[in-house]
Design a protein around this motif. Sequence first.
Motif, PDB file in Angstrom:
ATOM      1  N   THR A 133     -40.545 110.796 -43.544  1.00  0.00           N
ATOM      2  CA  THR A 133     -40.891 109.707 -44.131  1.00  0.00           C
ATOM      3  C   THR A 133     -42.384 109.350 -44.144  1.00  0.00           C
ATOM      4  O   THR A 133     -43.030 109.530 -43.255  1.00  0.00           O
ATOM      5  CB  THR A 133     -40.129 108.457 -43.595  1.00  0.00           C
ATOM      6  OG1 THR A 133     -38.617 108.742 -43.679  1.00  0.00           O
ATOM      7  CG2 THR A 133     -40.562 107.298 -44.698  1.00  0.00           C
ATOM      8  N   TYR A 180     -44.315 121.394 -55.246  1.00  0.00           N
ATOM      9  CA  TYR A 180     -44.772 120.659 -54.611  1.00  0.00           C
ATOM     10  C   TYR A 180     -45.960 119.874 -54.996  1.00  0.00           C
ATOM     11  O   TYR A 180     -46.405 118.584 -54.596  1.00  0.00           O
ATOM     12  CB  TYR A 180     -45.212 121.423 -53.124  1.00  0.00           C
ATOM     13  CG  TYR A 180     -45.703 120.286 -52.080  1.00  0.00           C
ATOM     14  CD1 TYR A 180     -44.336 120.236 -51.032  1.00  0.00           C
ATOM     15  CD2 TYR A 180     -46.718 119.515 -51.586  1.00  0.00           C
ATOM     16  CE1 TYR A 180     -44.613 119.455 -49.842  1.00  0.00           C
ATOM     17  CE2 TYR A 180     -46.767 118.754 -50.679  1.00  0.00           C
ATOM     18  CZ  TYR A 180     -45.901 118.566 -49.905  1.00  0.00           C
ATOM     19  OH  TYR A 180     -46.029 117.734 -48.787  1.00  0.00           O
ATOM     20  N   VAL A 229     -39.633 121.608 -48.894  1.00  0.00           N
ATOM     21  CA  VAL A 229     -38.696 120.299 -49.022  1.00  0.00           C
ATOM     22  C   VAL A 229     -37.398 120.585 -49.922  1.00  0.00           C
ATOM     23  O   VAL A 229     -37.295 121.182 -50.924  1.00  0.00           O
ATOM     24  CB  VAL A 229     -39.934 119.370 -50.214  1.00  0.00           C
ATOM     25  CG1 VAL A 229     -39.005 118.180 -50.640  1.00  0.00           C
ATOM     26  CG2 VAL A 229     -41.050 119.017 -49.514  1.00  0.00           C
ATOM     27  N   VAL A 257     -36.424 118.120 -45.031  1.00  0.00           N
ATOM     28  CA  VAL A 257     -37.434 119.341 -45.011  1.00  0.00           C
ATOM     29  C   VAL A 257     -37.051 120.139 -44.088  1.00  0.00           C
ATOM     30  O   VAL A 257     -36.256 119.972 -43.147  1.00  0.00           O
ATOM     31  CB  VAL A 257     -38.926 118.762 -44.780  1.00  0.00           C
ATOM     32  CG1 VAL A 257     -39.373 117.853 -45.539  1.00  0.00           C
ATOM     33  CG2 VAL A 257     -38.896 118.191 -43.198  1.00  0.00           C
ATOM     34  N   ASP A 266     -35.669 115.470 -52.331  1.00  0.00           N
ATOM     35  CA  ASP A 266     -36.658 114.558 -52.264  1.00  0.00           C
ATOM     36  C   ASP A 266     -36.245 113.173 -52.285  1.00  0.00           C
ATOM     37  O   ASP A 266     -36.796 112.292 -52.458  1.00  0.00           O
ATOM     38  CB  ASP A 266     -37.532 114.748 -53.377  1.00  0.00           C
ATOM     39  CG  ASP A 266     -37.286 115.017 -54.588  1.00  0.00           C
ATOM     40  OD1 ASP A 266     -35.856 115.143 -54.745  1.00  0.00           O
ATOM     41  OD2 ASP A 266     -38.051 115.026 -55.793  1.00  0.00           O
ATOM     42  N   HIS A 267     -34.681 113.109 -52.664  1.00  0.00           N
ATOM     43  CA  HIS A 267     -34.204 111.709 -52.725  1.00  0.00           C
ATOM     44  C   HIS A 267     -32.838 111.994 -51.909  1.00  0.00           C
ATOM     45  O   HIS A 267     -31.660 111.868 -52.520  1.00  0.00           O
ATOM     46  CB  HIS A 267     -33.870 111.268 -54.163  1.00  0.00           C
ATOM     47  CG  HIS A 267     -34.964 110.957 -54.745  1.00  0.00           C
ATOM     48  ND1 HIS A 267     -35.638 109.940 -54.577  1.00  0.00           N
ATOM     49  CD2 HIS A 267     -35.700 111.520 -55.792  1.00  0.00           C
ATOM     50  CE1 HIS A 267     -36.809 109.775 -55.691  1.00  0.00           C
ATOM     51  NE2 HIS A 267     -36.738 110.881 -56.435  1.00  0.00           N
ATOM     52  N   PHE A 300     -46.180 115.764 -55.635  1.00  0.00           N
ATOM     53  CA  PHE A 300     -46.117 114.835 -54.817  1.00  0.00           C
ATOM     54  C   PHE A 300     -47.774 114.530 -54.534  1.00  0.00           C
ATOM     55  O   PHE A 300     -47.854 113.464 -53.469  1.00  0.00           O
ATOM     56  CB  PHE A 300     -45.482 115.474 -53.461  1.00  0.00           C
ATOM     57  CG  PHE A 300     -44.028 115.806 -53.659  1.00  0.00           C
ATOM     58  CD1 PHE A 300     -42.987 114.957 -54.210  1.00  0.00           C
ATOM     59  CD2 PHE A 300     -43.439 116.929 -53.074  1.00  0.00           C
ATOM     60  CE1 PHE A 300     -41.882 115.331 -54.200  1.00  0.00           C
ATOM     61  CE2 PHE A 300     -42.309 117.724 -53.404  1.00  0.00           C
ATOM     62  CZ  PHE A 300     -41.336 116.534 -53.929  1.00  0.00           C
ATOM     63  N   THR A 348     -39.082 109.760 -48.909  1.00  0.00           N
ATOM     64  CA  THR A 348     -38.253 110.180 -47.751  1.00  0.00           C
ATOM     65  C   THR A 348     -37.628 111.563 -48.162  1.00  0.00           C
ATOM     66  O   THR A 348     -37.034 111.678 -49.496  1.00  0.00           O
ATOM     67  CB  THR A 348     -37.347 109.127 -47.413  1.00  0.00           C
ATOM     68  OG1 THR A 348     -37.845 108.086 -46.791  1.00  0.00           O
ATOM     69  CG2 THR A 348     -36.390 109.868 -46.560  1.00  0.00           C
ATOM     70  N   PHE A 349     -38.007 112.578 -47.330  1.00  0.00           N
ATOM     71  CA  PHE A 349     -37.440 114.182 -47.824  1.00  0.00           C
ATOM     72  C   PHE A 349     -36.496 114.549 -46.498  1.00  0.00           C
ATOM     73  O   PHE A 349     -36.787 114.339 -45.536  1.00  0.00           O
ATOM     74  CB  PHE A 349     -38.800 114.887 -47.921  1.00  0.00           C
ATOM     75  CG  PHE A 349     -39.787 114.147 -48.881  1.00  0.00           C
ATOM     76  CD1 PHE A 349     -39.629 114.248 -50.260  1.00  0.00           C
ATOM     77  CD2 PHE A 349     -40.650 113.465 -48.362  1.00  0.00           C
ATOM     78  CE1 PHE A 349     -40.612 113.545 -51.131  1.00  0.00           C
ATOM     79  CE2 PHE A 349     -41.763 112.764 -49.347  1.00  0.00           C
ATOM     80  CZ  PHE A 349     -41.583 112.942 -50.465  1.00  0.00           C
ATOM     81  N   GLN A 371     -37.486 121.885 -53.681  1.00  0.00           N
ATOM     82  CA  GLN A 371     -38.231 120.886 -54.457  1.00  0.00           C
ATOM     83  C   GLN A 371     -39.726 120.876 -54.023  1.00  0.00           C
ATOM     84  O   GLN A 371     -40.408 120.353 -54.998  1.00  0.00           O
ATOM     85  CB  GLN A 371     -37.891 119.576 -53.857  1.00  0.00           C
ATOM     86  CG  GLN A 371     -36.435 119.072 -54.127  1.00  0.00           C
ATOM     87  CD  GLN A 371     -35.971 119.028 -55.370  1.00  0.00           C
ATOM     88  OE1 GLN A 371     -36.569 118.524 -56.253  1.00  0.00           O
ATOM     89  NE2 GLN A 371     -34.942 119.836 -55.914  1.00  0.00           N
TER      90      GLN A 371
END
Length: 498
Positions: free
Chosen positions: A97, A52, A124, A105, A127-128, A55, A102-103, A34
């Motif tokens: 977070t 990225y 990442v 990673v 991502d959800h 974000f 909240t990811f 992600q």
Amino acid sequence: MPLNTDASPLPLDAQGILELAARSMFQLFSSMSQGMFLVDLSGRIVWVNEGYRRFLPDLGVGSVNDFVGRMVEEVIPNTQMRRVLETGQPVLVDLLTNKAGTFVVSRIPLRGEGGQVIGAIGIVLFDHPETTLQPLIGKFARLQRDLDEARRELAAQRSRLPAGQGARRAKHTFASFVGASPAAVEVKRQARRAAQSQSPVLLLGETGTGKELLAHAIHAASARAAGPFVSVNIAAVPDTLLEAEFFGVAPGAYTGASAKGREGKFKLADGGTLFLDEIGDMPPSLQAKLLRALQEGEIEPLGSNQLVPFDVRVVAATSRDLAALVREGRFREDLFYRLHVLPIRVPPLRERRSDIPALVEALGEDLALRSAAAPPELLPDALALLAGQAWRGNIRELRNVLEQAAMRSDTLAIGAQQLHDVLRESGVEPAAPAPALEHAEPDEAARLLRPLAVQVAELEQRAIAAALALHGGNKLATARHLGISRATLYERMENPDK
């Protein structure tokens, strides 16, 4: 001799294969993840991929040029990249977070030809996690509940053993705290960090939010896990008996007292954890004795002149506003500060509405296990109705509603109308079902409807609280971590709405 055109090309040497594999894996991670970025040995961001970049606005960064070249701590709150650079140890799977969300990673060190660390890569993966990993989280939670049930059965067997052969143990772990919403993830992160300390923990939150469950989990994840877990519900014990309950009774201390005496909860919890539930209900007369016991590490049983040492880690919980009780003179200020070392606010259910489907599944399975029946199945309109309620009793109230609905239903499938009837008969006027916002969970929808300034201030305070916890309350280190001056940090702490 004619040239053999069918001949295979010469094999690459080992170094060539390694370089080809490195390039291939890098391209694979960059395209499938992600988001991904690189930092050099100093922690400065040197590259970021296209994924990225989406974000950056949520991180408060205007463009890629404002991102690349900055120190990683300045632009990515709560990052652990510095630890990877310093230790050279990868963090393959972790939850991060911050104000961007909240990811899930990964953080991997990069090494030069001599094996020395020259930088690190941040990836990442998801991502959800609250939606992407829900099947995995649900499966793990079911396995954990099976394990918890087995532990309860074992504890029940131990309780039937002769005196001295049984043991008090924690009944829950962090997996028992069901939920993958940002609020649930954050409270579990804080509780895991608290589990590694020996300082007192204060769990704050409304009734029915899971404070006792978290107390069990903190003990189970601590260095005291092999020791006893002893709990006292202060609100359930008469004031006249609390002193004996806490400190024990010496042999023959008063008429009718046992000739053998009786050990109090402090001594029973020796070497383990003592959970003081509803600490806000403790009478003033006992608060001074509790404070002295915590400060000195010793107790004096009722009717005895002998001091008895103990080794106990205290976890306290309350649904009351302790700070208000201190201002009113109903709770000792010195005891408040003694307990308020590692405060953790347990969020109410209305702040983690996206966890309701997972909670319904977990509670349904638990109800089915206890009644030897199949778990109830809630229809989509029923889940939407549950997500829209205020839940003053939180998870305890949700469980009660589910149990009533399951007992009344002739089928496993439960619709909104059945829940509507149960809520009304319980004295609750049902609220409208939660609206479905595109790409937003119900609790996210509620947050999105608030003024932007309120949301920004809340995210900023969460980042400050997380940084303070990370640096043990050190203001200077916190300010450096957040990339702001110490004066700005103090201003934000004193005036969070600015």
